[in-house]
Motif scaffolding. Sequence first.
Motif, PDB file in Angstrom:
ATOM      1  N   ALA A  31       0.839  -1.198   0.000  1.00  0.00           N
ATOM      2  CA  ALA A  31       0.000   0.000   0.000  1.00  0.00           C
ATOM      3  C   ALA A  31       0.880   1.256   0.000  1.00  0.00           C
ATOM      4  O   ALA A  31       1.996   1.231   0.510  1.00  0.00           O
ATOM      5  CB  ALA A  31      -0.909   0.009   1.237  1.00  0.00           C
ATOM      6  N   PRO A  32       0.375   2.349  -0.531  1.00  0.00           N
ATOM      7  CA  PRO A  32       1.116   3.610  -0.456  1.00  0.00           C
ATOM      8  C   PRO A  32       0.901   4.292   0.892  1.00  0.00           C
ATOM      9  O   PRO A  32       0.017   3.925   1.667  1.00  0.00           O
ATOM     10  CB  PRO A  32       0.501   4.440  -1.587  1.00  0.00           C
ATOM     11  N   LEU A  33       1.717   5.305   1.142  1.00  0.00           N
ATOM     12  CA  LEU A  33       1.594   6.125   2.337  1.00  0.00           C
ATOM     13  C   LEU A  33       1.168   7.538   1.950  1.00  0.00           C
ATOM     14  O   LEU A  33       1.549   8.057   0.900  1.00  0.00           O
ATOM     15  CB  LEU A  33       2.930   6.219   3.084  1.00  0.00           C
ATOM     16  N   LEU A  34       0.391   8.152   2.833  1.00  0.00           N
ATOM     17  CA  LEU A  34       0.123   9.581   2.752  1.00  0.00           C
ATOM     18  C   LEU A  34       0.675  10.201   4.019  1.00  0.00           C
ATOM     19  O   LEU A  34       0.255   9.857   5.124  1.00  0.00           O
ATOM     20  CB  LEU A  34      -1.373   9.861   2.647  1.00  0.00           C
ATOM     21  N   LEU A  35       1.647  11.084   3.874  1.00  0.00           N
ATOM     22  CA  LEU A  35       2.259  11.760   5.017  1.00  0.00           C
ATOM     23  C   LEU A  35       1.667  13.161   5.097  1.00  0.00           C
ATOM     24  O   LEU A  35       1.879  13.992   4.214  1.00  0.00           O
ATOM     25  CB  LEU A  35       3.781  11.810   4.835  1.00  0.00           C
ATOM     26  N   LEU A  36       0.903  13.413   6.159  1.00  0.00           N
ATOM     27  CA  LEU A  36       0.133  14.650   6.284  1.00  0.00           C
ATOM     28  C   LEU A  36       0.699  15.524   7.392  1.00  0.00           C
ATOM     29  O   LEU A  36       0.792  15.104   8.548  1.00  0.00           O
ATOM     30  CB  LEU A  36      -1.336  14.311   6.580  1.00  0.00           C
ATOM     31  N   TYR A  37       1.056  16.743   7.019  1.00  0.00           N
ATOM     32  CA  TYR A  37       1.512  17.738   7.991  1.00  0.00           C
ATOM     33  C   TYR A  37       0.462  18.835   8.069  1.00  0.00           C
ATOM     34  O   TYR A  37       0.044  19.393   7.049  1.00  0.00           O
ATOM     35  CB  TYR A  37       2.861  18.331   7.565  1.00  0.00           C
ATOM     36  N   VAL A  38       0.025  19.124   9.291  1.00  0.00           N
ATOM     37  CA  VAL A  38      -1.013  20.139   9.489  1.00  0.00           C
ATOM     38  C   VAL A  38      -0.361  21.392  10.056  1.00  0.00           C
ATOM     39  O   VAL A  38       0.170  21.382  11.167  1.00  0.00           O
ATOM     40  CB  VAL A  38      -2.111  19.624  10.435  1.00  0.00           C
ATOM     41  N   ARG A  39      -0.410  22.464   9.283  1.00  0.00           N
ATOM     42  CA  ARG A  39       0.166  23.740   9.720  1.00  0.00           C
ATOM     43  C   ARG A  39      -0.885  24.504  10.510  1.00  0.00           C
ATOM     44  O   ARG A  39      -1.995  24.744  10.030  1.00  0.00           O
ATOM     45  CB  ARG A  39       0.595  24.577   8.513  1.00  0.00           C
ATOM     46  N   ARG A  40      -0.532  24.883  11.715  1.00  0.00           N
ATOM     47  CA  ARG A  40      -1.445  25.662  12.555  1.00  0.00           C
ATOM     48  C   ARG A  40      -0.733  26.957  12.927  1.00  0.00           C
ATOM     49  O   ARG A  40       0.252  26.946  13.641  1.00  0.00           O
ATOM     50  CB  ARG A  40      -1.835  24.861  13.799  1.00  0.00           C
ATOM     51  N   GLU A  41      -1.259  28.050  12.429  1.00  0.00           N
ATOM     52  CA  GLU A  41      -0.561  29.326  12.563  1.00  0.00           C
ATOM     53  C   GLU A  41      -1.186  30.246  13.599  1.00  0.00           C
ATOM     54  O   GLU A  41      -0.621  31.266  13.949  1.00  0.00           O
ATOM     55  CB  GLU A  41      -0.542  30.047  11.200  1.00  0.00           C
ATOM     56  N   SER A  42      -2.381  29.928  14.078  1.00  0.00           N
ATOM     57  CA  SER A  42      -3.077  30.849  14.971  1.00  0.00           C
ATOM     58  C   SER A  42      -2.452  30.864  16.363  1.00  0.00           C
ATOM     59  O   SER A  42      -2.204  29.819  16.960  1.00  0.00           O
ATOM     60  CB  SER A  42      -4.551  30.448  15.101  1.00  0.00           C
ATOM     61  N   VAL A  81      -1.287  21.095   4.998  1.00  0.00           N
ATOM     62  CA  VAL A  81      -2.538  21.861   4.972  1.00  0.00           C
ATOM     63  C   VAL A  81      -2.578  22.808   6.165  1.00  0.00           C
ATOM     64  O   VAL A  81      -1.919  22.584   7.185  1.00  0.00           O
ATOM     65  CB  VAL A  81      -3.769  20.929   5.004  1.00  0.00           C
ATOM     66  N   ASN A  82      -3.366  23.863   6.023  1.00  0.00           N
ATOM     67  CA  ASN A  82      -3.599  24.809   7.119  1.00  0.00           C
ATOM     68  C   ASN A  82      -4.992  24.567   7.672  1.00  0.00           C
ATOM     69  O   ASN A  82      -5.988  24.835   6.990  1.00  0.00           O
ATOM     70  CB  ASN A  82      -3.496  26.253   6.618  1.00  0.00           C
ATOM     71  N   ASP A  83      -5.072  24.064   8.877  1.00  0.00           N
ATOM     72  CA  ASP A  83      -6.376  23.798   9.485  1.00  0.00           C
ATOM     73  C   ASP A  83      -6.138  23.302  10.901  1.00  0.00           C
ATOM     74  O   ASP A  83      -4.994  23.030  11.300  1.00  0.00           O
ATOM     75  CB  ASP A  83      -7.138  22.741   8.680  1.00  0.00           C
ATOM     76  N   ARG A  84      -7.224  23.186  11.668  1.00  0.00           N
ATOM     77  CA  ARG A  84      -7.144  22.478  12.934  1.00  0.00           C
ATOM     78  C   ARG A  84      -7.031  20.992  12.627  1.00  0.00           C
ATOM     79  O   ARG A  84      -7.531  20.502  11.616  1.00  0.00           O
ATOM     80  CB  ARG A  84      -8.370  22.757  13.793  1.00  0.00           C
ATOM     81  N   LEU A  85      -6.377  20.256  13.518  1.00  0.00           N
ATOM     82  CA  LEU A  85      -6.043  18.867  13.243  1.00  0.00           C
ATOM     83  C   LEU A  85      -7.263  17.991  12.956  1.00  0.00           C
ATOM     84  O   LEU A  85      -7.269  17.246  11.963  1.00  0.00           O
ATOM     85  CB  LEU A  85      -5.221  18.297  14.402  1.00  0.00           C
ATOM     86  N   PRO A  86      -8.324  18.012  13.778  1.00  0.00           N
ATOM     87  CA  PRO A  86      -9.464  17.140  13.467  1.00  0.00           C
ATOM     88  C   PRO A  86     -10.093  17.426  12.101  1.00  0.00           C
ATOM     89  O   PRO A  86     -10.443  16.505  11.361  1.00  0.00           O
ATOM     90  CB  PRO A  86     -10.443  17.427  14.614  1.00  0.00           C
ATOM     91  N   GLU A  87     -10.235  18.722  11.770  1.00  0.00           N
ATOM     92  CA  GLU A  87     -10.820  19.081  10.483  1.00  0.00           C
ATOM     93  C   GLU A  87      -9.907  18.659   9.323  1.00  0.00           C
ATOM     94  O   GLU A  87     -10.386  18.201   8.278  1.00  0.00           O
ATOM     95  CB  GLU A  87     -11.090  20.582  10.427  1.00  0.00           C
TER      96      GLU A  87
END
Length: 271
Positions: A31-42, A81-87
């Motif tokens: 299977a492939p991997l998706l490596l997700l980094y969530v940027r939170r700037e607030s 992505v820029n968002d809160r982690l759950p979203e």
Amino acid sequence: MTAPLLVLTDFSPDADLALRHATALAALLKAPLLLLYVRRESLLDPEALTGSIRHLNEEQIAAAFAERTAGLSVPVVTESVNDRLPEALAAAVQKYAPALVVLGKPDTQQTPDQLVSTTALNLLRSTNTPLLVIPLPANDPVLPRHLLVALDGEPFSFATPPVGVQELLRELQPRLTVCHVASNAEAESVPAHDILAGSGLLDGLDLPVETHTVLDSDVPAGILRAATDVQADWLVLPARRRSFWGQLFNQSVTAQAVLHSSRPVLLLPTS
């Protein structure tokens, strides 16, 4: 194509360990991997108060991705992505339909439970995808051969069949030990083996299943003791909705097991 494994990263040591574990599983599943980094700037992000958020620019993020994906044995897609982690996780799950989400947990044994982030259980609330929590410190990845499934004595089922977990079990062919933690009075009254069979988790699988009962008034401690008793590689917990809707993290048996387990914990959200 086989569904990907989604790995959450903040480029910390615990996230890097989770990536190594996910890579071993992805290689097994092809299977492939998706490596997700969530940027939170607030600056108002409540998790910023822990000091755990690092504000990286685009160049730093690209370099961190490149460092971690170089030489991986499986295909990998990176996303920031820029968002809160759950979203952010909910959106990624809807877009990529991963078989499993893999998350690293820092070493929190010296931190009071009430101060530890509720991240793992909040993520279960935002998606119906199984979540594998890799604690730090933990061993480097070895494919698990023995899983302890801890049950609370009540039947459970899945709103969505956990196809990805079933495929993982099919490839791993592990031994399973079903555990129930009970007081002496109720020890013999819970058909844990039948409850697991009735859940549908093992449908189509032919795996050896043993049972193990622990007598302990402290259920989370009993579960962790059982994992040590049978020398399980992973702990598997069906996570009922009611167990992670509470406001206090340390009120949940599931949460306590995640907090204090030295073994990877696979959380299965139930209907």
